[in-house]
Structure formats: structure tokens, C-alpha cells
Design an enzyme around this catalytic site. Structure first.
Site, PDB file in Angstrom:
ATOM      1  N   GLU A 138       0.709  -1.299  -0.016  1.00 39.76           N
ATOM      2  CA  GLU A 138       0.008   0.036  -0.175  1.00 39.76           C
ATOM      3  C   GLU A 138       0.871   1.184  -0.124  1.00 39.76           C
ATOM      4  O   GLU A 138       0.682   2.225  -0.800  1.00 39.76           O
ATOM      5  CB  GLU A 138      -1.010  -0.036   1.113  1.00 39.76           C
ATOM      6  CG  GLU A 138      -2.067  -0.841   1.138  1.00 39.76           C
ATOM      7  CD  GLU A 138      -2.986  -0.779   0.234  1.00 39.76           C
ATOM      8  OE1 GLU A 138      -3.040   0.301  -0.658  1.00 39.76           O
ATOM      9  OE2 GLU A 138      -3.708  -1.587  -0.552  1.00 39.76           O
ATOM     10  N   ASN A 156       1.279   3.924  -3.038  1.00 37.99           N
ATOM     11  CA  ASN A 156       0.817   5.336  -3.222  1.00 37.99           C
ATOM     12  C   ASN A 156       1.982   6.182  -3.489  1.00 37.99           C
ATOM     13  O   ASN A 156       1.672   7.124  -4.361  1.00 37.99           O
ATOM     14  CB  ASN A 156       0.749   5.734  -1.450  1.00 37.99           C
ATOM     15  CG  ASN A 156      -0.652   5.311  -1.009  1.00 37.99           C
ATOM     16  OD1 ASN A 156      -1.511   5.066  -1.836  1.00 37.99           O
ATOM     17  ND2 ASN A 156      -0.984   5.420   0.237  1.00 37.99           N
ATOM     18  N   ARG A 162      -9.545   4.480  -7.077  1.00 37.70           N
ATOM     19  CA  ARG A 162      -8.784   4.372  -5.689  1.00 37.70           C
ATOM     20  C   ARG A 162      -9.952   4.540  -4.828  1.00 37.70           C
ATOM     21  O   ARG A 162     -10.961   5.110  -4.750  1.00 37.70           O
ATOM     22  CB  ARG A 162      -7.926   5.582  -5.506  1.00 37.70           C
ATOM     23  CG  ARG A 162      -6.747   5.445  -6.397  1.00 37.70           C
ATOM     24  CD  ARG A 162      -5.777   4.405  -6.112  1.00 37.70           C
ATOM     25  NE  ARG A 162      -5.094   3.940  -7.196  1.00 37.70           N
ATOM     26  CZ  ARG A 162      -4.422   2.736  -7.259  1.00 37.70           C
ATOM     27  NH1 ARG A 162      -4.111   2.032  -6.080  1.00 37.70           N
ATOM     28  NH2 ARG A 162      -3.676   2.369  -8.089  1.00 37.70           N
TER      29      ARG A 162
END
Ligand SMILES: Nc1ncnc2c1ncn2[C@@H]1O[C@H](COP(=O)(O)OP(=O)(O)OP(=O)(O)O)[C@@H](O)[C@H]1O
Ligand SMILES: [Mg+2]
Length: 145
Positions: A48, A52, A109
Site C-alpha cells: 500500500e 501510494n 482508488r
């Protein structure tokens, strides 16, 4: 706790490196013989954070000059992972961390990345400066027998 090993890697912020990043962290952690489920949690959280940096930090370009720096420090029963970029930064960290907040709904997202990182680790914090970049710190404790 006594540090037993550390490593640092840098790679271009491109999606081809998402799987690579989580795999090398997991491979590095293997030397302290962690539980499979805890290793899997670590992999998820790292994924994650790296995603990002790849998706949000930089304007899309095809060169390899925008990079993600990742550093891991290993302890007898824990690992600390720092994932950093030199991208746009985050204006309001508290808002960015709240569940379902996303600035990229058009990219499908869901705004759950930070929540997942928090849930799957024992400690997580974010440092960011608009225009300078973002640093995410993750700490995962392993219950080694
Ligand atoms: N490295 C970064 N650089 C710049 N902005 C970031 C970075 N990481 C996160 N953000 C900002 O924080 C918001 C929330 O991040 P989070 O990971 O929780 O959700 P998301 O990435 O939008 O969606 P998801 O992770 O569910 O796909 C992002 O939409 C983005 O605006
Ligand atoms: Mg995300």
C-alpha cells in the site's frame, strides 16, 4: 531492541516495481523466521505504501528519474520499514489518513491505503511536506517461537 540487519533500495516509481518491493521486504524478513500470517500482513502494508508513492507522488512520466527509497531495519522479532518519495507531498496528513479519503476517485482508488497500513502493522506514521515528498514509517512485530 538490538538491530540485527538493515538494507536500503531505490527504484523508479513505476507499477512494475510494486510486487518487487513487497517481495524483497518479505525475503529480507525471512531470516528471523516470522509467522506466515504476520509476514503476509507486512507484505500488504508495504504494498500500500509503495503503491501510494507510485500512484500519487509524481506526475506520470515515462522516465526512471522519479524514485522510491525503501529502508528496512530488522530486529530479533520486528521490522521497521520506511518508504519515501520526493514527490508532491501531502497537504493534510490527518485528512489523507482517514478512511475512504482519496484524491484519485477517477482512478478507482478507494481511499483505504493508510487504513490498511495501520490495521496490518503495529505502528505507522507519516511525514510529508508539500512539494518535497512523503515518508511512511511502518513497524511490524513478529511473534517468533
Ligand atoms: N506518497 C504520496 N504522495 C502524495 N500523496 C499521497 C501519497 N500517499 C497518499 N497520498 C494521498 O493520500 C490519499 C489517501 O491515500 P490512501 O492510500 O489512503 O488512499 P488511495 O491511495 O487514494 O486509495 P487506495 O489506497 O484505497 O487505492 C491519496 O488519495 C493521496 O491524495
Ligand atoms: Mg493508496
Amino acid at each position: 531492541m538490538k538491530e540485527i540487519n538493515r538494507m536500503r533500495v531505490e527504484f523508479p516509481a513505476k507499477s512494475a516495481n510494486e510486487g518487487f518491493a513487497r517481495s524483497i521486504v518479505a525475503a529480507f524478513a525471512t531470516q528471523i523466521d516470522p509467522r506466515i500470517d504476520e509476514l503476509s500482513d507486512l507484505r500488504t502494508a508495504v504494498s500500500e505504501a509503495v503503491t501510494n508513492a507510485i500512484v500519487h507522488a509524481y506526475d506520470q512520466d515515462r522516465t526512471n528519474k522519479n524514485t522510491v527509497q525503501m529502508e528496512c531495519v530488522l530486529y530479533p522479532s520486528a521490522i521497521e520499514v520506511t518508504i519515501a518519495d520526493c514527490g508532491r507531498g501531502i497537504e493534510n496528513i490527518e485528512m489523507a489518513r482517514s478512511p475512504l479519503y482519496t484524491t484519485a476517485p477517477e482512478m478507482e482508488r478507494s481511499g483505504m491505503g493508510f487504513t490498511i497500513m495501520e490495521t496490518f502493522t503495529d505502528d505507522m506514521y507519516v511525514e510529508s511536506k508539500p512539494g518535497e515528498g512523503t515518508k511512511v514509517f511502518l513497524r511490524k512485530v513478529f511473534h517468533v517461537e
